[in-house]
Design an enzyme around this catalytic site. Structure first.
Site, PDB file in Angstrom:
ATOM      1  CD  GLU A 265      11.766  -3.614  -1.971  1.00 29.58           C
ATOM      2  OE1 GLU A 265      11.351  -3.141  -0.954  1.00 29.58           O
ATOM      3  OE2 GLU A 265      11.779  -2.703  -3.012  1.00 29.58           O
TER       4      GLU A 265
ATOM      5  CB  CYS B 146      11.053  -0.995   2.282  1.00 28.66           C
ATOM      6  SG  CYS B 146      10.642  -0.870   0.459  1.00 28.66           S
TER       7      CYS B 146
ATOM      8  CD1 TRP C 282      -0.158  -1.480   3.024  1.00 31.11           C
ATOM      9  CD2 TRP C 282       0.479   0.479   3.417  1.00 31.11           C
ATOM     10  NE1 TRP C 282       0.513  -1.573   4.371  1.00 31.11           N
ATOM     11  CE2 TRP C 282       0.911  -0.135   4.569  1.00 31.11           C
ATOM     12  CE3 TRP C 282       0.868   2.124   3.379  1.00 31.11           C
ATOM     13  CZ2 TRP C 282       2.082   0.259   5.319  1.00 31.11           C
ATOM     14  CZ3 TRP C 282       1.718   2.705   4.229  1.00 31.11           C
ATOM     15  CH2 TRP C 282       2.081   1.781   5.188  1.00 31.11           C
TER      16      TRP C 282
ATOM     17  N   GLY D 221       6.537  -6.745   0.126  1.00 30.19           N
ATOM     18  CA  GLY D 221       5.514  -6.449   1.323  1.00 30.19           C
ATOM     19  C   GLY D 221       6.390  -6.998   2.513  1.00 30.19           C
TER      20      GLY D 221
HETATM   21  P1  ADP Z   1       2.208  -4.824   4.690  1.00 34.18           P
HETATM   22  O1  ADP Z   1       2.522  -5.083   6.173  1.00 34.18           O
HETATM   23  O2  ADP Z   1       2.928  -3.940   4.169  1.00 34.18           O
HETATM   24  O3  ADP Z   1       0.648  -4.619   4.762  1.00 34.18           O
HETATM   25  P2  ADP Z   1       1.809  -7.537   3.469  1.00 34.18           P
HETATM   26  O4  ADP Z   1       2.715  -8.403   3.461  1.00 34.18           O
HETATM   27  O5  ADP Z   1       0.773  -7.719   4.668  1.00 34.18           O
HETATM   28  O6  ADP Z   1       2.658  -5.965   3.954  1.00 34.18           O
HETATM   29  O7  ADP Z   1       1.071  -6.893   2.331  1.00 34.18           O
HETATM   30  C1  ADP Z   1       1.605  -6.774   0.908  1.00 34.18           C
HETATM   31  C2  ADP Z   1       0.835  -7.387   0.133  1.00 34.18           C
HETATM   32  O8  ADP Z   1       0.319  -8.819   0.299  1.00 34.18           O
HETATM   33  C3  ADP Z   1      -0.932  -6.776   0.201  1.00 34.18           C
HETATM   34  O9  ADP Z   1      -1.174  -6.715  -1.378  1.00 34.18           O
HETATM   35  C4  ADP Z   1      -1.442  -8.087   0.770  1.00 34.18           C
HETATM   36  O10 ADP Z   1      -2.933  -7.999   0.246  1.00 34.18           O
HETATM   37  C5  ADP Z   1      -0.575  -9.121   0.195  1.00 34.18           C
HETATM   38  N1  ADP Z   1      -0.876 -10.452   1.170  1.00 34.18           N
HETATM   39  C6  ADP Z   1      -1.228 -10.141   2.479  1.00 34.18           C
HETATM   40  N2  ADP Z   1      -1.349 -11.427   2.873  1.00 34.18           N
HETATM   41  C7  ADP Z   1      -1.196 -12.396   1.829  1.00 34.18           C
HETATM   42  C8  ADP Z   1      -1.201 -13.913   1.643  1.00 34.18           C
HETATM   43  N3  ADP Z   1      -1.439 -14.826   2.566  1.00 34.18           N
HETATM   44  N4  ADP Z   1      -1.129 -14.255   0.271  1.00 34.18           N
HETATM   45  C9  ADP Z   1      -1.120 -13.385  -0.553  1.00 34.18           C
HETATM   46  N5  ADP Z   1      -0.817 -12.063  -0.656  1.00 34.18           N
HETATM   47  C10 ADP Z   1      -1.198 -11.566   0.550  1.00 34.18           C
END
Ligand code: ADP
Length: 478
Positions: free
Chosen positions: A252, A286, A153, A230
């Site tokens: 990343e 990041c 995001w 993420g």
């Molecule tokens: P942040 O802490 O920056 O929100 P996340 O890793 O939770 O980071 O989210 C980064 C992306 O990964 C977002 O698009 C989120 O919807 C997606 N995401 C979160 N959980 C999962 C999952 N289990 N499988 C696939 N994508 C995911």
């Protein structure tokens, strides 16, 4: 509610069109500055992810000519630039960052598509000069297959550009899964893509139930690359899901950037670079500095100078003229910053300025924390907020050891009057990006990525395109 001519259809996109949702399940997108609902979107999941992959498969067998890819990329860049102001408004509304930063993000995104367009000719097949085994050898750069692109995001269009530009340059169709906190700028971007007449299936969009969509992308045999930005926790989960299918992953993940200031550094430059780096997106990137390590003799002076700058930053909604620090993304982000600050203060850190106003859980005034020590959680966890945590070092060995004392290895910065000394430190710093007398971040022309648990692979430059390329050798008898 948000109104935009780029957001007339709030749904997923595949096979060259937006599709009305068949699910009744929904989720809300909220303005982090006000808490108001911007939109209610369908929570798409497995069914839609499969539909998007099926759509991508249609274009899989036709390798698009290089000049065609370059043309698509250039036209995507132009359409972003033309819609800059509206896209920036949407980014600011759903992400919270100041409007000027959002405009900068749209330009940054466009630059990745343009740069990839310029590099596409480098994918031309070549012949080996030698004739090993009495054969003529051709080396081809084939599209790896369908690419699953999962983005965060904090830069909804910037992070997508780094991936999608590489995928298109390599000739891969993509299924894009933006973050549920900020899907609107991505939907608006797809409204622009829809006008470009790209082959149906080349670019596809799904969002909603992230774990369900992620599972489909990781398991489906035609998806050959998962590119993810993420958290390290989710990255590890995706890597595990991809392993049985021997899928390529490009990731990343988290960072814990050290910012080392030597006693002989140009302090004006160090302070200015730290301010620009640390407070971008309210400290939620990041590559934002997480730990400031200052040589003992100048530590007090340096912290005071940063404090003098930090108290001048204006905090408020990103759409307000003059705002430099917007809200944190959500309550969980706010609570994390507060928890790490409380932990540090309990263990002896000194608050020189900033913090939250009692009762407000959206905005956090830029904070400078002095006397930070290695036992404090903020030196190991990403703060992801506008807090400068200052600690000290006495020798270069100690600075390097402390900087490397993290499982992460994305970005680091060294400010030093003696560039040779800084470069000696850089050779020992296990970070993918080490700025010397600069806190400049990634750029489309350079390969960027992390060491250690900050990731796998690179984005930007030719290396970023190669993440989506399979090499194929074709020997024929000479
Ligand atoms: P942040 O802490 O920056 O929100 P996340 O890793 O939770 O980071 O989210 C980064 C992306 O990964 C977002 O698009 C989120 O919807 C997606 N995401 C979160 N959980 C999962 C999952 N289990 N499988 C696939 N994508 C995911």
């Amino acid at each position: 509610m948000i109104h935009s001519e780029l957001l007339t259809t709030l749904s997923g996109y595949w096979a060259g069109e937006f599709h009305q949702a068949t699910t009744a399940d929904t989720f809300d997108v909220v303005d982090p500055a006000s808490g108001e609902r911007l939109a209610t979107l369908p929570r798409l999941g497995e069914v839609e992810a499969v539909a998007a992959i099926e759509a991508a498969r249609v274009v899989l067998d036709v390798e698009p000519p290089l000049h065609q890819r370059a043309d698509w990329l250039s036209r995507i860049a132009s359409s972003l630039t033309e819609a800059r102001d509206e896209l920036a408004r949407i980014i600011t509304l759903e992400n919270g960052k100041p409007l000027a930063e959002s405009r900068g993000e749209v330009d940054y995104a466009a630059a990745f598509y343009l740069d990839a367009a310029k590099r596409v000719p480098q994918l031309k097949p070549h012949r080996l000069a030698e004739h090993p085994r009495d054969h003529v050898w051709e080396v081809h750069h084939r599209p790896a297959g369908i690419a699953g692109l999962i983005t965060p995001w904090n830069f909804p269009l910037g992070m997508l550009a780094k991936k999608l530009a590489g995928a298109i340059a390599a000739g891969c169709p993509s299924v894009v899964k933006p973050a549920e906190l900020t899907p609107l700028s991505c939907i608006a971007f797809f409204a622009l893509l829809d006008r470009l007449g790209l082959p149906p299936g080349l670019v596809n969009l799904v969002f909603g139930d992230a774990p369900a969509i992620g599972q489909v992308l990781c398991r489906h045999p035609d998806v050959r690359v998962i590119s993810f930005t993420g958290s390290t926790a989710v990255g590890k989960q995706l890597a595990l899901q991809c392993a049985p299918h021997v899928k390529r992953i490009s990731m990343e993940l988290g960072g814990n950037a050290p910012f080392v200031v030597c006693a002989d550094a140009n302090l004006d430059a160090a302070v200015q670079h730290l301010m620009a780096n640390k407070f971008r997106c309210a400290g939620q990137t990041c590559v934002c500095t997480n730990r400031v390590l200052v040589e003992q003799s100048i530590a007090a002076t340096f912290a005071e100078r940063v404090r003098d700058e930090a108290i001048r930053l204006s905090v408020g909604p990103g759409l307000d003229e003059g705002t430099q620090i917007g809200p944190l993304i959500n309550r969980a982000g706010f609570d994390k910053v507060q928890r790490l600050v409380d932990d540090a203060v309990r263990k002896g850190a000194r608050v020189m300025c900033g913090g939250a106003t009692p009762g407000d859980t959206r905005f956090f005034a830029p904070m400078v924390l002095a006397d930070v020590t290695a036992d404090m959680a903020c030196t190991h966890e990403e703060l992801f907020g506008p807090v400068v945590a200052v600690s000290t070092f006495r020798t270069d060995d100690e600075a390097v050891q402390r900087a490397n004392d993290t499982e992460y290895g994305l970005a680091a910065y060294v400010f030093c009057g003696d560039v040779a000394r800084a470069k000696r430190m850089a050779t020992r710093l296990r970070f993918g990006h080490v700025g010397i007398n600069t806190a400049a971040g990634p750029t489309p022309e350079a390969p960027f990525g992390g060491m250690k648990q900050s990731g796998i692979g690179r984005e930007g430059a030719l290396e970023g395109i190669m993440e989506f390329v399979e090499l194929q050798t074709i020997p024929t008898p000479a």
